[in-house]
Design a protein around this motif. Sequence first.
Motif, mmCIF file in Angstrom:
data_model
loop_
_atom_site.group_PDB
_atom_site.id
_atom_site.type_symbol
_atom_site.label_atom_id
_atom_site.label_comp_id
_atom_site.label_asym_id
_atom_site.label_seq_id
_atom_site.Cartn_x
_atom_site.Cartn_y
_atom_site.Cartn_z
ATOM 1 N N ALA A 142 24.006 -75.085 -46.911
ATOM 2 C CA ALA A 142 25.110 -74.125 -46.855
ATOM 3 C C ALA A 142 24.803 -72.950 -45.933
ATOM 4 C CB ALA A 142 25.439 -73.611 -48.247
ATOM 5 N N GLY A 143 23.566 -72.858 -45.439
ATOM 6 C CA GLY A 143 23.203 -71.803 -44.507
ATOM 7 C C GLY A 143 23.523 -72.148 -43.065
ATOM 8 N N LEU A 144 24.265 -73.232 -42.827
ATOM 9 C CA LEU A 144 24.552 -73.667 -41.462
ATOM 10 C C LEU A 144 25.336 -72.608 -40.689
ATOM 11 C CD1 LEU A 144 27.780 -74.779 -41.069
ATOM 12 C CD2 LEU A 144 26.941 -76.409 -42.754
ATOM 13 N N GLN A 145 25.125 -72.598 -39.363
ATOM 14 C CA GLN A 145 25.723 -71.567 -38.507
ATOM 15 C C GLN A 145 26.577 -72.125 -37.366
ATOM 16 O OE1 GLN A 145 25.555 -68.203 -39.087
ATOM 17 N NE2 GLN A 145 24.613 -68.882 -41.003
ATOM 18 N N MET A 146 26.601 -73.431 -37.151
ATOM 19 C CA MET A 146 27.422 -73.951 -36.063
ATOM 20 C C MET A 146 28.880 -73.589 -36.320
ATOM 21 S SD MET A 146 27.479 -77.706 -34.249
ATOM 22 C CE MET A 146 28.786 -78.609 -35.077
ATOM 23 N N LYS A 147 29.506 -72.895 -35.384
ATOM 24 C CA LYS A 147 30.813 -72.301 -35.657
ATOM 25 C C LYS A 147 31.929 -73.063 -34.953
ATOM 26 C CE LYS A 147 30.226 -68.832 -31.971
ATOM 27 N NZ LYS A 147 30.195 -67.380 -31.676
ATOM 28 N N ALA A 148 33.103 -73.008 -35.579
ATOM 29 C CA ALA A 148 34.322 -73.571 -35.017
ATOM 30 C C ALA A 148 35.378 -72.469 -35.053
ATOM 31 C CB ALA A 148 34.774 -74.789 -35.817
ATOM 32 N N GLU A 149 35.762 -72.009 -33.881
ATOM 33 C CA GLU A 149 36.719 -70.909 -33.780
ATOM 34 C C GLU A 149 38.087 -71.434 -33.395
ATOM 35 O OE1 GLU A 149 34.169 -68.872 -30.867
ATOM 36 O OE2 GLU A 149 34.116 -67.190 -32.287
ATOM 37 N N SER A 150 39.124 -70.913 -34.071
ATOM 38 C CA SER A 150 40.484 -71.371 -33.837
ATOM 39 C C SER A 150 40.962 -70.983 -32.443
ATOM 40 C CB SER A 150 41.408 -70.765 -34.900
ATOM 41 O OG SER A 150 42.760 -71.144 -34.664
ATOM 42 N N ASP A 151 41.621 -71.961 -31.770
ATOM 43 C CA ASP A 151 42.203 -71.703 -30.460
ATOM 44 C C ASP A 151 43.440 -72.587 -30.310
ATOM 45 O OD1 ASP A 151 42.551 -70.714 -27.845
ATOM 46 O OD2 ASP A 151 41.396 -72.370 -27.011
ATOM 47 N N ILE A 173 31.045 -88.275 -34.457
ATOM 48 C CA ILE A 173 30.194 -87.575 -35.424
ATOM 49 C C ILE A 173 31.084 -86.849 -36.420
ATOM 50 C CG2 ILE A 173 30.028 -85.534 -33.916
ATOM 51 C CD1 ILE A 173 27.209 -85.055 -35.033
ATOM 52 N N TYR A 174 30.727 -86.898 -37.693
ATOM 53 C CA TYR A 174 31.392 -86.027 -38.681
ATOM 54 C C TYR A 174 30.430 -84.879 -38.954
ATOM 55 C CZ TYR A 174 28.751 -89.229 -41.757
ATOM 56 O OH TYR A 174 27.777 -90.014 -42.331
ATOM 57 N N ALA A 175 30.923 -83.655 -38.740
ATOM 58 C CA ALA A 175 30.037 -82.497 -38.716
ATOM 59 C C ALA A 175 30.573 -81.364 -39.584
ATOM 60 C CB ALA A 175 29.861 -82.001 -37.281
ATOM 61 N N LEU A 176 29.663 -80.699 -40.258
ATOM 62 C CA LEU A 176 29.992 -79.482 -40.993
ATOM 63 C C LEU A 176 29.906 -78.304 -40.031
ATOM 64 C CD1 LEU A 176 28.110 -79.907 -44.406
ATOM 65 C CD2 LEU A 176 30.566 -80.110 -43.979
ATOM 66 N N VAL A 177 30.925 -77.461 -40.050
ATOM 67 C CA VAL A 177 30.976 -76.297 -39.163
ATOM 68 C C VAL A 177 31.395 -75.074 -39.973
ATOM 69 C CG1 VAL A 177 31.522 -77.659 -37.102
ATOM 70 C CG2 VAL A 177 33.383 -76.799 -38.548
ATOM 71 N N ARG A 178 31.057 -73.918 -39.458
ATOM 72 C CA ARG A 178 31.454 -72.668 -40.132
ATOM 73 C C ARG A 178 32.745 -72.170 -39.499
ATOM 74 N NH1 ARG A 178 29.635 -70.139 -43.983
ATOM 75 N NH2 ARG A 178 27.684 -71.335 -43.972
ATOM 76 N N THR A 179 33.807 -72.150 -40.293
ATOM 77 C CA THR A 179 35.117 -71.708 -39.818
ATOM 78 C C THR A 179 35.451 -70.288 -40.266
ATOM 79 O OG1 THR A 179 35.976 -73.057 -41.661
ATOM 80 C CG2 THR A 179 36.246 -73.932 -39.446
ATOM 81 N N ASP A 180 34.676 -69.744 -41.202
ATOM 82 C CA ASP A 180 34.885 -68.348 -41.618
ATOM 83 C C ASP A 180 33.527 -67.700 -41.829
ATOM 84 O OD1 ASP A 180 35.580 -65.893 -42.620
ATOM 85 O OD2 ASP A 180 36.857 -66.650 -44.231
ATOM 86 N N PRO A 181 32.997 -67.029 -40.815
ATOM 87 C CA PRO A 181 31.653 -66.436 -40.927
ATOM 88 C C PRO A 181 31.584 -65.273 -41.913
ATOM 89 C CG PRO A 181 32.688 -65.790 -38.865
ATOM 90 C CD PRO A 181 33.571 -66.834 -39.479
ATOM 91 N N LYS A 182 32.732 -64.727 -42.317
ATOM 92 C CA LYS A 182 32.739 -63.587 -43.227
ATOM 93 C C LYS A 182 32.775 -64.015 -44.697
ATOM 94 C CE LYS A 182 35.050 -60.551 -39.899
ATOM 95 N NZ LYS A 182 36.237 -59.680 -39.634
ATOM 96 N N ALA A 183 33.098 -65.267 -44.956
ATOM 97 C CA ALA A 183 33.190 -65.756 -46.331
ATOM 98 C C ALA A 183 31.803 -66.026 -46.900
ATOM 99 C CB ALA A 183 34.022 -67.035 -46.379
#
Length: 394
Positions: A142-151, A173-183
Amino acid sequence: MDKHQEFRQQVRQWLRDNCPVSMRTPAAEDEQIWGGRHIEFQSREQQQWFERMRDKGWFAPDWPIEYGGGGLDRKQAAILNQEMTRLQCRPPQLNLGIWMLGPVLLEFGSEAQKQEHLPRMARGEIRWCQGFSEPNAGSDLAGLQMKAESDGDDYIVNGAKIWTSYANKSDWIYALVRTDPKAAKHDGISLLLIDMTSPGIEAKPIELISGESHFCEVFFENVRVPKANLVGEVNGGWSVAKRLMQHERAAIANFGGESESPYVLHQLAKEYIGEHQGRIADPVIRDQVVSIDINEKAFALTLRRTMEEAKQGAGNGAATSIFKYCSTEQQKQKGELLLKILGNRALGWEGDDYSDQELAITRDWLQSKTLSIGGGTSEIQLNIIAKRVLGLPA
């Protein structure tokens, strides 16, 4: 004869008629077939076995027919597996999509995602890999940091994954990404499906102690991914990931080295140590081989019992941690015993002085050490078992 007994007889006969004799032996590492866009067959018999099982829908026997599966119920799928084991049929293909992602898409995916991805998985046309671990997010996923930003209609993905099996040979690839860095760290994660041919993706193999390089680092730089590829709810990926990891641990528990089966252990022990009156000559080795045989049978029976309980709604998802832990630890024990049986014949690494089987056993022993790390370390599994199965306090 009830319907399941009749089905067993039909499956047994079909396998006899359709599984080539050459496909009824253990497959070496370089003889395994992975589905995908660039599949290659080493023999006509290998291709026949692949195509016949594919056309039956038996790559994914218990998936619905409309998604490319075989439409079998769980009991029938179990019978198929039992009969393939009895005839020593090789797996017609290996595919992480079928083992792990497919069941998750059946539960969480949109209808469009199911129609796009499941039939191609079920026909072995796409090879999948899993992008979970990161350089600073292994056991603490759950400490992952790879981010996905909306565009607009897309996400822009940046970051890196590590220990990604066969990423350099995979199509998606199925990948977990961070979509809300503030949560909170468990709450800002989403699961994306990403085409590995997308611009900005680079996969680099990592050489392992066994000499293999199937683990990779994967780098993502401004990779554009359609929002339609989001599985489940945005920021709801942790729940999806937990279910996927249950399937992963069950797959790891079921995926054992054929060359290390109890039968092969018996035969190798007789060959390298000797036999007396049809039995392994050394009573200590004989006891250890028999113990592994007993543990294998007990494990298989427990797995079947749990599957039956799950059909009645009594299953505990965390129990897959038990299977994963026991299976991988047993694999390591078998590797250690094989080295003991081979003695100095297990010291080879390459060259003509050792047989291919001897060299494979040495490398498999080293490879077995990774099994108690991938999919969650044994220590993590023990924590899950303590908390969620036994109900012990944190």
